[in-house]
Design an enzyme around this catalytic site. Structure first.
Site, PDB file in Angstrom:
ATOM      1  N   LYS A  17       8.460  -4.987  -2.373  1.00  0.00           N
ATOM      2  CA  LYS A  17       8.858  -6.239  -3.041  1.00  0.00           C
ATOM      3  C   LYS A  17       7.632  -7.065  -3.360  1.00  0.00           C
ATOM      4  CE  LYS A  17       7.816  -9.223   0.400  1.00  0.00           C
ATOM      5  NZ  LYS A  17       6.855 -10.336   0.285  1.00  0.00           N
TER       6      LYS A  17
ATOM      7  N   PRO B 231       1.265   0.129   0.297  1.00  0.00           N
ATOM      8  CA  PRO B 231       0.115  -0.225   1.142  1.00  0.00           C
ATOM      9  C   PRO B 231       0.548  -1.000   2.385  1.00  0.00           C
ATOM     10  CG  PRO B 231      -0.392  -0.614  -1.164  1.00  0.00           C
ATOM     11  CD  PRO B 231       1.068  -0.284  -1.101  1.00  0.00           C
TER      12      PRO B 231
ATOM     13  N   ALA C 226       6.132  -5.974   2.039  1.00  0.00           N
ATOM     14  CA  ALA C 226       7.298  -5.651   2.867  1.00  0.00           C
ATOM     15  C   ALA C 226       7.460  -4.158   3.118  1.00  0.00           C
ATOM     16  CB  ALA C 226       8.580  -6.233   2.264  1.00  0.00           C
TER      17      ALA C 226
ATOM     18  N   GLY D 147       6.817  -2.373   5.863  1.00  0.00           N
ATOM     19  CA  GLY D 147       7.489  -2.140   7.143  1.00  0.00           C
ATOM     20  C   GLY D 147       8.951  -2.527   7.100  1.00  0.00           C
ATOM     21  N   SER D 148       9.249  -3.664   6.480  1.00  0.00           N
ATOM     22  CA  SER D 148      10.637  -4.116   6.359  1.00  0.00           C
ATOM     23  C   SER D 148      11.457  -3.154   5.513  1.00  0.00           C
ATOM     24  CB  SER D 148      10.691  -5.517   5.748  1.00  0.00           C
ATOM     25  OG  SER D 148      10.097  -6.465   6.605  1.00  0.00           O
TER      26      SER D 148
ATOM     27  N   ASP E 283      12.462 -10.188   6.139  1.00  0.00           N
ATOM     28  CA  ASP E 283      12.496  -9.545   4.826  1.00  0.00           C
ATOM     29  C   ASP E 283      13.482  -8.378   4.765  1.00  0.00           C
ATOM     30  OD1 ASP E 283      10.675 -11.219   3.596  1.00  0.00           O
ATOM     31  OD2 ASP E 283       8.950  -9.910   3.953  1.00  0.00           O
TER      32      ASP E 283
END
Length: 290
Positions: free
Chosen positions: A10, A95, A101, A103-104, A137
């Protein structure tokens, strides 16, 4: 059973921190947009009675510090389903520690995958209620598209989608810790408040030029990012409609109407950025790969 999910990154077209709450979190106003860079998250059942994680890059935790691991645990707690054993394989293209986001998105993908594997048939809203427990997120990353996010990021409202455009992402060789970024806000506050009403009106009209003129991220007021000025200068000089930092940084993105301009900018940005990615808007946060 195995379920594979595309977990999309995002960007923040606008990010304002409204205030610090008594519980330590922050009330936010964010216009968020899913973009076509994605991690592939594959969740596979096994008989280990445990959660395990594998990943294609080295600097990602493979234990309960990973949001994907936390997402699986939160799913089992919320649904009261017994974990007979799962492996979560993550192929990262987003990246890391970039304000995109990543990881989210992985955590969101795990929740979506487990909902299918265990046939729990939870609604999107119910999945989001699980997701918000592990990250602000995550509800957006489950839903995706173009949304206004308020509260701590858990109150989502639809806004009209972006018109067709090209989005160039540039991440310098530098990481920003999100907790540190919010602490800087708590210490120093902000000097300017973005034009939230103006942005909502621009989103409603779908006027790309007006949207780009309203883009703003308050983290840029107190988070220093190496090469940010140079990156913005390159993007601006290649006919971008606008540019902004995403999340708590350090990634800077530019929005272009013309793909050739974006490609030319991407070549020039190699002097200033480690990761350079060209993409377009997408209308979802997670997509199960059939």
């Amino acid at each position: 059973m195995e379920v594979k999910v595309k977990a999309y990154a995002k960007i923040n077209l606008m990010l304002d921190i409204v205030n610090r709450r008594n519980d330590g979190y922050h009330d936010l106003f964010m216009i968020m947009q899913s973009v076509g860079i994605y991690d592939t998250v594959t969740v596979t059942e096994n008989k280990s009675k445990a959660i395990s994680i594998s990943c294609n890059i080295d600097d990602i935790p493979l234990n309960n510090k990973n949001i994907a691991w936390k997402a699986a645990e939160a799913f089992f707690v919320a649904t009261k389903r017994k974990n007979k054993g799962i492996n979560i394989d993550i192929v990262k293209r987003i990246p890391h520690a970039a304000g995109l986001a990543g990881g989210s998105a992985d955590g969101a993908a795990v929740i979506v995958a487990l909902n299918k594997i265990y046939n729990t048939e939870l609604t999107e809203a119910e999945l989001c209620r699980i997701g918000v427990k592990i990250g602000a997120d995550v509800p957006f990353c489950i839903t995706g598209g173009t949304l206004l996010a308020q509260g701590i990021g858990d109150v989502l409202s639809k806004v009209k989608p972006l018109r067709k455009c090209y989005i160039l992402l540039a991440k310098p060789d530098f990481d920003v810790n999100t907790a540190f970024a919010y602490k800087q806000f708590d210490l120093f506050g902000k000097t300017h408040t973005p034009d939230k009403l103006g942005m909502l009106c621009a989103m409603q009209s779908r006027d790309l030029g007006e949207i780009c003129s309203k883009m703003e991220n308050v983290f840029e007021q107190f988070i220093e990012v190496p090469n940010r000025i140079n990156i913005k200068e390159v993007i601006k000089n290649n006919n971008a409609k606008g540019f902004c930092m995403s999340g708590s940084g350090p990634t800077v993105f530019g929005i272009f109407e013309n793909k050739e301009d974006a490609v030319k900018a991407s070549e020039e940005l190699k002097a200033y950025a480690k990761d350079i990615l060209l993409c377009t808007p997408v209308n979802k946060g997670c997509k199960i790969v059939e």
